[in-house]
Design a protein around this motif. Structure first.
Motif, short mmCIF file in Angstrom:
data_model
loop_
_atom_site.label_atom_id
_atom_site.label_comp_id
_atom_site.label_asym_id
_atom_site.label_seq_id
_atom_site.Cartn_x
_atom_site.Cartn_y
_atom_site.Cartn_z
N TYR A 81 0.85 -1.21 0.00
CA TYR A 81 0.00 0.00 0.00
C TYR A 81 0.88 1.26 0.00
CZ TYR A 81 -3.61 -3.34 1.53
OH TYR A 81 -4.46 -4.42 1.65
N ARG A 82 1.98 1.19 0.75
CA ARG A 82 2.89 2.35 0.82
C ARG A 82 3.50 2.61 -0.56
NH1 ARG A 82 6.58 0.53 3.98
NH2 ARG A 82 5.77 1.24 5.98
N ALA A 83 3.93 1.54 -1.25
CA ALA A 83 4.52 1.70 -2.59
C ALA A 83 3.50 2.31 -3.55
CB ALA A 83 5.01 0.34 -3.09
N ARG A 84 2.23 1.89 -3.41
CA ARG A 84 1.19 2.44 -4.29
C ARG A 84 0.92 3.91 -3.95
NH1 ARG A 84 -2.86 -2.61 -3.39
NH2 ARG A 84 -1.50 -4.24 -4.24
N ARG A 85 0.99 4.24 -2.65
CA ARG A 85 0.84 5.65 -2.26
C ARG A 85 1.93 6.48 -2.91
NH1 ARG A 85 3.22 8.24 3.00
NH2 ARG A 85 5.01 7.29 1.96
N ASP A 86 3.18 5.97 -2.84
CA ASP A 86 4.29 6.72 -3.41
C ASP A 86 4.12 6.90 -4.92
OD1 ASP A 86 5.32 6.87 -0.89
OD2 ASP A 86 6.77 5.25 -1.14
N LEU A 87 3.65 5.84 -5.56
CA LEU A 87 3.41 5.91 -7.01
C LEU A 87 2.34 6.96 -7.30
CD1 LEU A 87 3.63 4.75 -9.90
CD2 LEU A 87 1.94 3.01 -9.22
N ALA A 88 1.24 6.92 -6.55
CA ALA A 88 0.13 7.86 -6.78
C ALA A 88 0.59 9.31 -6.58
CB ALA A 88 -1.04 7.54 -5.84
N ILE A 89 1.35 9.57 -5.52
CA ILE A 89 1.71 10.97 -5.27
C ILE A 89 2.77 11.45 -6.26
CG2 ILE A 89 0.98 10.96 -2.86
CD1 ILE A 89 3.69 10.79 -1.88
N GLU A 90 3.57 10.50 -6.77
CA GLU A 90 4.55 10.88 -7.81
C GLU A 90 3.80 11.36 -9.06
OE1 GLU A 90 6.55 10.33 -11.35
OE2 GLU A 90 5.77 8.39 -10.68
N ILE A 91 2.71 10.67 -9.41
CA ILE A 91 1.92 11.05 -10.60
C ILE A 91 1.20 12.39 -10.34
CG2 ILE A 91 -0.05 10.39 -12.06
CD1 ILE A 91 0.76 7.41 -11.40
N LEU A 92 0.61 12.53 -9.14
CA LEU A 92 -0.12 13.77 -8.83
C LEU A 92 0.84 14.96 -8.81
CD1 LEU A 92 -2.49 12.40 -6.00
CD2 LEU A 92 -3.12 12.95 -8.36
N ASP A 93 2.04 14.74 -8.23
CA ASP A 93 3.06 15.81 -8.20
C ASP A 93 3.45 16.22 -9.62
OD1 ASP A 93 3.30 16.20 -5.48
OD2 ASP A 93 4.90 14.71 -5.23
N ARG A 94 3.66 15.23 -10.47
CA ARG A 94 4.09 15.51 -11.85
C ARG A 94 3.07 16.40 -12.57
NH1 ARG A 94 3.29 11.78 -15.59
NH2 ARG A 94 3.57 10.00 -14.19
N HIS A 95 1.78 16.21 -12.24
CA HIS A 95 0.73 17.00 -12.90
C HIS A 95 0.37 18.25 -12.10
CE1 HIS A 95 -0.39 14.23 -16.18
NE2 HIS A 95 -0.03 13.28 -15.34
N GLY A 96 0.96 18.41 -10.94
CA GLY A 96 0.64 19.57 -10.11
C GLY A 96 -0.75 19.51 -9.48
N VAL A 97 -1.23 18.28 -9.22
CA VAL A 97 -2.56 18.14 -8.60
C VAL A 97 -2.40 18.17 -7.08
CG1 VAL A 97 -4.52 16.58 -8.27
CG2 VAL A 97 -3.46 16.79 -10.53
N GLU A 98 -3.28 18.93 -6.43
CA GLU A 98 -3.21 19.06 -4.97
C GLU A 98 -3.75 17.79 -4.29
OE1 GLU A 98 -5.13 21.94 -1.56
OE2 GLU A 98 -5.26 22.59 -3.66
N TYR A 99 -3.13 17.39 -3.20
CA TYR A 99 -3.60 16.22 -2.43
C TYR A 99 -3.06 16.37 -1.02
CZ TYR A 99 1.22 14.75 -3.06
OH TYR A 99 2.58 14.73 -3.06
N VAL A 100 -3.55 15.52 -0.11
CA VAL A 100 -2.98 15.48 1.24
C VAL A 100 -2.24 14.15 1.36
CG1 VAL A 100 -3.43 15.53 3.71
CG2 VAL A 100 -4.82 16.91 2.16
#
Ligand code: PLP
Length: 383
Positions: free
Chosen positions: A290-309
């Motif tokens: 789950y942690r690896a998937r979180r890291d993957l998800a936030i890497e994609i969101l960061d790349r697109h500049g999408v806000e998240y917590v």
């Protein structure tokens, strides 16, 4: 014709279910909406259930659970949660859901108010509602990792307030409350003489930092803590949870679940014993995934500049919709146009508006492609 009870007729509709129904009609959907681990229950636990059935554990168990399981749970609570409790304080329930409902059943009177986190798990309001009580949301603050907003919580307390429900690690937020954050909320509960219902069903799904049990901080005489096997051991279908309660309260839990479910399932309890007594690497492996998937998800969101917590526990992530608006409309369009299913934040309360929940308990390639499409939709929706 006779009418169904008013509590059922008036029960709020779950926004999660609505999205699930829509998603089912789309064959190639990437489902980021589920809250059910994609892992199957580890083999040694399934084998223990098989053995229990063959050995004849097929009769009514005690309503509070088998004694060996309660012993193992007391040991687990001491070792992993820092809770020094007697086995008699631990009552085995039909999942965390059964634990939460039975806890509310013994603490809430009709007309009472139950303070629930906003955003919070969508099943809390209907649970409170069927008891003829009133759910009152208190705000979690996205700017502080979804910590309770203590000013808002204080403002929501009235003479009818009876229970403060805390949820950490949080669904839908992935936020984990620190000792300090818990202390503030628990002080308010003590000041206003409230019961505290601590939903700690994701206690072992921690990505960084640590999980702090509310009962290690606040007055344990007013705290009931709910746990489950569902998330820790990927056992959602087994319906096995447990509640830790003060010595004078625990017998009421066993008694109150008798007319509703009688007890948890005997076969599931034997499986639960194997889960606790057996190797724990399966828990670390699933949490690591789950942690690896979180890291993957936030890497994609960061790349697109999408806000998240950034979530630090559970297996969810809240991402911002375009302009922080209309989460239901955004989730519907994302599903219809890009075949990605999420849950609109508004399904979790007013403070969830402007966010969508992404689940991390789906395969890595679903996270990769689903979050990529979501991020593109946010960027295009904002322009
Ligand atoms: N609490 C929270 C916050 C949850 O998200 C869930 C399930 O999704 C539960 C409790 C109950 O889980 P179960 O009844 O499967 O133990």
């Amino acid at each position: 014709m006779p009418q169904l009870a008013s509590t059922v007729r008036g029960a709020p509709h779950s926004g999660i279910r609505e999205m699930m129904v829509l998603a089912r009609a789309i064959p190639d959907v990437l489902n980021l909406g589920v809250g059910d681990p994609d892992f199957v229950t580890p083999a040694h636990i399934r084998e223990a259930a098989d053995r229990a059935a063959r050995d004849g554990f097929t009769k009514y168990p005690p309503s509070e659970g088998f004694a060996p399981l309660r012993d193992l749970l007391a040991a687990k609570l001491a070792e992993r949660n820092g809770l020094d409790v007697a086995p008699e304080q631990v009552v085995v329930t039909s999942g965390g859901t059964g634990g939460l409902f039975t806890s509310l059943l013994i603490t809430v009177d009709p007309g009472d108010e139950v303070l629930i986190p906003d955003p919070g798990w969508a099943n809390y309001p209907p649970m409170v509602h069927v008891l003829n009580a009133r759910p009152v949301g208190y705000r979690l603050d996205p700017a502080r990792g979804w910590a309770p907003d203590l000013d808002d919580l204080q403002a929501r307390i009235t003479p009818r307030s009876k229970v403060l429900l805390l949820c950490s690690p949080g669904n839908p937020t992935g936020g984990v409350h620190t000792a300090e954050e818990l202390r503030g909320a628990l002080e308010l509960a003590a000041e206003h003489d409230l019961w505290v219902l601590a939903d700690e069903c994701y206690d072992e799904m921690i990505f960084e930092g640590e999980h702090v049990s509310a009962a290690t901080i606040g007055d344990p005489e007013r705290i009931l803590t709910v746990f489950t096997f569902s998330k820790t051991y990927a056992m959602t279908g087994w319906r096995l949870g447990y509640v830790v309660a003060p010595t004078h309260v625990a017998p009421a839990l066993g008694k109150a679940q008798e007319p509703v479910v009688a007890s948890a399932s005997s076969i599931s309890m034997k499986a639960g014993e194997a889960a606790l007594a057996g190797p724990q690497d399966c828990v670390r492996e699933m949490c690591g995934a789950y942690r690896a998937r979180r890291d993957l998800a936030i890497e994609i969101l960061d790349r697109h500049g999408v806000e998240y917590v950034r979530p630090t526990g559970a297996f969810y992530l809240m991402a911002r919709t375009p302009g922080g608006r209309d989460s239901l409309g955004f989730a519907r369009r994302l599903l219809e146009e890009r075949h990605v299913s999420t849950v609109p934040g508004s399904a979790f309360g007013a403070s969830g508006e402007g966010w969508v929940r992404i689940s991390l308990c789906v395969a890595e390639d679903v996270v990769r492609e689903g979050v990529e499409r979501l991020a593109q939709a946010v960027v295009e929706g904002a322009s």
